[in-house]
Scaffold this motif. Structure first.
Motif, PDB file in Angstrom:
ATOM      1  N   HIS A  61       0.820  -1.225   0.000  1.00 14.77           N
ATOM      2  CA  HIS A  61       0.000   0.000   0.000  1.00 14.77           C
ATOM      3  C   HIS A  61       0.850   1.270   0.000  1.00 14.77           C
ATOM      4  N   PRO A  62       1.795   1.461   0.947  1.00 20.32           N
ATOM      5  CA  PRO A  62       2.611   2.691   0.891  1.00 20.32           C
ATOM      6  C   PRO A  62       3.486   2.780  -0.356  1.00 20.32           C
ATOM      7  N   ILE A  63       3.902   1.621  -0.889  1.00 22.50           N
ATOM      8  CA  ILE A  63       4.705   1.664  -2.120  1.00 22.50           C
ATOM      9  C   ILE A  63       3.854   2.127  -3.301  1.00 22.50           C
ATOM     10  N   ARG A  64       2.596   1.692  -3.348  1.00 22.67           N
ATOM     11  CA  ARG A  64       1.696   2.182  -4.417  1.00 22.67           C
ATOM     12  C   ARG A  64       1.482   3.691  -4.292  1.00 22.67           C
ATOM     13  N   ILE A  65       1.393   4.178  -3.060  1.00 26.78           N
ATOM     14  CA  ILE A  65       1.240   5.624  -2.853  1.00 26.78           C
ATOM     15  C   ILE A  65       2.455   6.372  -3.383  1.00 26.78           C
ATOM     16  N   ALA A  66       3.640   5.866  -3.076  1.00 26.43           N
ATOM     17  CA  ALA A  66       4.865   6.500  -3.578  1.00 26.43           C
ATOM     18  C   ALA A  66       4.878   6.521  -5.101  1.00 26.43           C
ATOM     19  N   LYS A  67       4.445   5.423  -5.721  1.00 25.53           N
ATOM     20  CA  LYS A  67       4.397   5.369  -7.186  1.00 25.53           C
ATOM     21  C   LYS A  67       3.352   6.332  -7.742  1.00 25.53           C
ATOM     22  N   LEU A  76      12.699  13.846  -2.699  1.00 27.20           N
ATOM     23  CA  LEU A  76      12.974  12.559  -2.070  1.00 27.20           C
ATOM     24  C   LEU A  76      12.289  12.436  -0.708  1.00 27.20           C
ATOM     25  N   ASP A  77      12.218  13.531   0.061  1.00 28.31           N
ATOM     26  CA  ASP A  77      11.548  13.483   1.363  1.00 28.31           C
ATOM     27  C   ASP A  77      10.092  13.050   1.220  1.00 28.31           C
ATOM     28  N   THR A  78       9.425  13.516   0.171  1.00 25.63           N
ATOM     29  CA  THR A  78       8.025  13.154  -0.041  1.00 25.63           C
ATOM     30  C   THR A  78       7.876  11.667  -0.342  1.00 25.63           C
ATOM     31  N   ILE A  79       8.761  11.135  -1.181  1.00 23.28           N
ATOM     32  CA  ILE A  79       8.701   9.708  -1.521  1.00 23.28           C
ATOM     33  C   ILE A  79       8.960   8.851  -0.285  1.00 23.28           C
ATOM     34  N   ILE A  80       9.979   9.237   0.485  1.00 23.63           N
ATOM     35  CA  ILE A  80      10.304   8.473   1.692  1.00 23.63           C
ATOM     36  C   ILE A  80       9.169   8.553   2.709  1.00 23.63           C
ATOM     37  N   ALA A  81       8.589   9.751   2.861  1.00 24.20           N
ATOM     38  CA  ALA A  81       7.467   9.913   3.793  1.00 24.20           C
ATOM     39  C   ALA A  81       6.269   9.084   3.347  1.00 24.20           C
ATOM     40  N   ALA A  82       6.053   8.970   2.032  1.00 21.32           N
ATOM     41  CA  ALA A  82       4.951   8.147   1.533  1.00 21.32           C
ATOM     42  C   ALA A  82       5.179   6.676   1.886  1.00 21.32           C
ATOM     43  N   ILE A  83       6.413   6.207   1.739  1.00 21.72           N
ATOM     44  CA  ILE A  83       6.735   4.810   2.048  1.00 21.72           C
ATOM     45  C   ILE A  83       6.585   4.533   3.547  1.00 21.72           C
ATOM     46  N   LEU A  84       6.898   5.552   4.368  1.00 21.51           N
ATOM     47  CA  LEU A  84       6.889   5.366   5.821  1.00 21.51           C
ATOM     48  C   LEU A  84       5.651   5.953   6.490  1.00 21.51           C
ATOM     49  N   HIS A  85       4.671   6.409   5.701  1.00 23.40           N
ATOM     50  CA  HIS A  85       3.580   7.199   6.292  1.00 23.40           C
ATOM     51  C   HIS A  85       2.749   6.426   7.314  1.00 23.40           C
ATOM     52  N   GLY A  86       2.747   5.085   7.245  1.00 23.85           N
ATOM     53  CA  GLY A  86       1.909   4.301   8.145  1.00 23.85           C
ATOM     54  C   GLY A  86       2.612   3.771   9.378  1.00 23.85           C
ATOM     55  N   VAL A  87       3.903   4.017   9.501  1.00 21.73           N
ATOM     56  CA  VAL A  87       4.632   3.352  10.589  1.00 21.73           C
ATOM     57  C   VAL A  87       4.257   3.883  11.970  1.00 21.73           C
ATOM     58  N   LEU A  88       3.815   5.152  12.062  1.00 20.76           N
ATOM     59  CA  LEU A  88       3.496   5.716  13.368  1.00 20.76           C
ATOM     60  C   LEU A  88       2.149   5.248  13.896  1.00 20.76           C
ATOM     61  N   TYR A  89       1.199   4.929  12.991  1.00 16.31           N
ATOM     62  CA  TYR A  89      -0.107   4.486  13.493  1.00 16.31           C
ATOM     63  C   TYR A  89      -0.374   3.003  13.248  1.00 16.31           C
TER      64      TYR A  89
END
Length: 676
Positions: A61-67, A76-89
């Motif tokens: 799911h987060p990889i599809r968001i990054a794509k 690059l910060d946006t792509i990385i944040a998209a990949i990691l966006h779910g780790v906090l919740y």
């Protein structure tokens, strides 16, 4: 073996790395940072699975968001944040861990997404905290919104919902909140996906019906588009006009549905502009050359031409739009859109085509984004005394406003909400212009301050030093920007004034001004004097018997829908139950007669009259005579409103070279006549 172990994130890493390398010269250290994000996400999301019909490993799911975000060419910060966006919740990972490993920006973006995401499952109209958190995130860093939009699109597409019943709320939020925001940001592709996926969820039968009707004639329509594209290319080649691309763009399902509903159409075939032909060229002047060639070859429909190049839409969209008949021998109208590559990029990806984020007062707005999207920037720079709740309310309200363009006399465009007034325009120019406004001209003619501006109006604001905002302006201004600035200024005045508020004291019978030779009584306006109502002078009024307003008192005018206004004291209690938008600012016009004695020289009369007019004071009478001692006597009668206007005027007149004396007179001096 689990689904997670089967997922090959290495291939996704290589695909994303290749895409980023096409638009950004990524360094080896940045490649390692991106790979580290993949490794980190794969580790913390191990054995977690998606909800919904795909039920695959969560990391997909987060990889599809990054794509999904790659089409915006993000940093690059946006792509990385998209990949990691779910780790906090979705995991036990703490914000500090993200910041240590990937930096403060990535940690901030992930934290904001974590705060906003749970609210997407609650109706935003019933949840003030929703819009507050969302728009606060946007105001701090717009990249929060891009990740959130891609996240919502992916969840809609995959039908990933936690509980039954939440899918409708989620889709309604996507359609009614996020799609309008995407439109404001000119994210055309995101807007279409949000609308169509939500439409499919909320009205599945209607969606399938429209889809079936469109598919029934898809091949026929595609043939027409291909032939049209070839005909236009041949014309442009023959005319030797450069172009980059010509292609057809079909309306999305939801746009077709809303048009059918608005026009009461029963069939998709009734919608003649199901698609448009887009012509992309290299320079702005070639847009107009192409337009001329198109109109010269095919018949344009009257009233269907829009020049959004010279006058862009409020969201920054630029293009020439026209509708023609006879393309490929068809009797059906065909819409043509003509734009440059840069305009096309902005139309597809909005401000995201400029990812040079620069820190501005705690925000990370791209400079081009700020200029093109002042619906955000105007709130981002609100008065510091405004609290977050006020700012967020104003910002969210602005998203859903219909906007118009009006012009300054110099041709500068101001973007205002529909129904805006000259006061809204004045505050859009500058706070000080708004605070000191005394009148306005619209298209060269005097207009009331509550006049409703139309798209394309040219507005000129008249100001006066020492003028203060009138509380009555709050009854008719439309923009949240103007409202907040008026309230802030009035609050500052109130906080500085330790005395109880009182009506203005009457002007003294004698006004003492320094360096003026003589002082005598001023003329007091009587009950038949002209009154300035909403910036316009009128004698068509009557005095209210309930409060019996007198000269020099603070007054207002109530529009009784007839030919006359009723004048009340501003403190009259009879005003309380009346409609606020029909109560207008009003002031007695006072008259003053004075004489200037000066040493005669070329241009002195012009300088004096320019000084008076420059203070927006009306000259009723002006005459002069030259004595034998090279002295000139200038006699004036003027109209004014406020006491300090005269003090300011006389201070300026005394600074004019050769002015020797200024004398206030009881009556207009009459020039002497020669004896016969």
């Amino acid at each position: 073996m689990t689904h997670q172990n089967k997922y090959n994130w290495e291939k996704d890493y290589q695909d994303i790395l290749a895409s980023v390398s096409n638009y950004y010269p990524i360094k080896d250290t940045e490649k390692q940072r991106l790979k580290k994000a993949f490794e980190f996400a794969a580790k913390v999301h191990k054995d977690q699975f998606e909800d919904g019909n795909k039920a695959g490993p969560y990391i997909a799911h987060p990889i599809r968001i990054a794509k999904q975000l790659l089409e915006l060419q993000p940093d690059l910060d946006t792509i990385i944040a998209a990949i990691l966006h779910g780790v906090l919740y979705k995991t036990a990972t703490k914000r500090e861990v993200l910041e240590q490993n990937f930096g403060e920006t990535v940690a901030f973006l992930c934290e904001k997404i974590t705060q906003i995401w749970p609210l997407t499952l609650k109706a935003y109209k019933e949840n003030d905290d929703y819009t507050k958190q969302l728009f606060l995130g946007i105001a701090q860093d717009v990249r929060v919104l891009y990740i959130q939009l891609a996240d919502i699109i992916d969840n809609l597409q995959c039908e990933c919902f936690l509980h039954e019943g939440q899918d409708r709320i989620f889709a309604e939020n996507a359609l009614n909140l996020y799609a309008p925001i995407a439109q404001k940001l000119n994210l055309y592709n995101f807007k279409q996906q949000l609308e169509d996926y939500s439409f499919k969820k909320l009205s599945p039968e209607t969606y399938q019906n429209i889809k079936h009707q469109i598919n029934a004639h898809r091949r026929e329509r595609q043939n027409f588009i291909e032939q049209s594209v070839e005909s236009i290319k041949e014309l442009l080649d023959a005319e030797k006009i450069p172009f980059v691309n010509v292609y057809g763009r079909t309306k999305n399902f939801y746009s077709i549905y809303t048009k059918m509903k608005r026009k009461n159409y029963t069939s998709v075939n009734d919608v003649y502009d199901l698609f448009a032909i887009r012509i992309i060229t290299n320079k702005e002047n070639n847009c107009y050359r192409i337009l001329g060639a198109i109109h010269g070859h095919w018949k344009p429909l009257p009233h269907r031409f829009k020049d959004y190049v010279a006058v862009p839409k409020p969201n920054g969209y630029q293009s020439l739009h026209t509708t023609i008949l006879g393309l490929v021998g068809s009797s059906q109208p065909t819409e043509i859109q003509i734009k440059t590559q840069e305009m096309d990029q902005l139309a597809e990806f909005g401000s995201a085509s400029h990812w040079a984020y620069k820190k501005r007062k705690g925000s990370h707005f791209d400079e081009a984004f700020v200029k093109k999207n002042d619906w955000i920037s105007q709130h981002n720079h609100e008065d510091p005394s405004m609290n977050y709740d006020q700012m967020i309310h104003n910002l969210s309200q602005t998203v859903f406003e219909e906007r118009i363009h009006v012009f300054t006399p110099q041709g500068e465009i101001k973007n205002l909400p529909k129904g805006a007034t000259p006061i809204d325009f004045a505050y859009a120019v500058h706070s000080q212009v708004g605070n000191t406004t005394i009148g306005a001209k619209v298209n060269g003619r005097i207009a009331p301050l509550n006049y409703e501006l139309k798209a394309g109006d040219v507005v000129e604001i008249m100001t006066k030093s020492g003028r203060q905002p009138n509380p009555l302006w709050l009854n008719f201004v439309k923009s949240s920007q103007a409202k907040s600035k008026i309230k802030n200024h009035l609050n500052r005045i109130e906080s500085q004034d330790e005395l109880p508020k009182k009506e203005k004291a009457p002007l003294k019978d004698t006004v003492l001004l320094p360096k003026i030779k003589k002082t005598v009584s001023l003329e007091v306006p009587d009950q038949k004097s002209p009154i300035l109502i909403g910036g316009t002078k009128t004698k068509s009024y009557r005095m209210a018997q309930c409060c019996n307003p007198k000269a020099y008192q603070n007054i207002v005018a109530f529009n009784s829908r007839g030919l006359e206004f009723t004048i009340h004291r501003q403190s009259c209690k009879m005003l309380e139950p009346l409609e606020k938008d029909r109560i207008m600012e009003a002031n007695f016009l006072r008259k003053l007669k004075f004489k200037i004695m000066a040493e005669d020289r070329v241009g002195i009369l012009r300088e004096i009259t320019d000084c008076i007019s420059g203070n927006n004071i009306n000259i009723l009478i002006c005459n002069h005579k030259v004595s034998q001692k090279d002295k000139v006597d200038l006699n004036f009668e003027i109209e004014y409103i406020f006491d300090d206007e005269i003090s300011n005027l006389f201070e300026q007149l005394r600074e004019i070279p050769n002015v020797e004396e200024i004398t206030i007179c009881t009556t207009s001096p009459k020039p002497k006549t020669k004896k016969s």
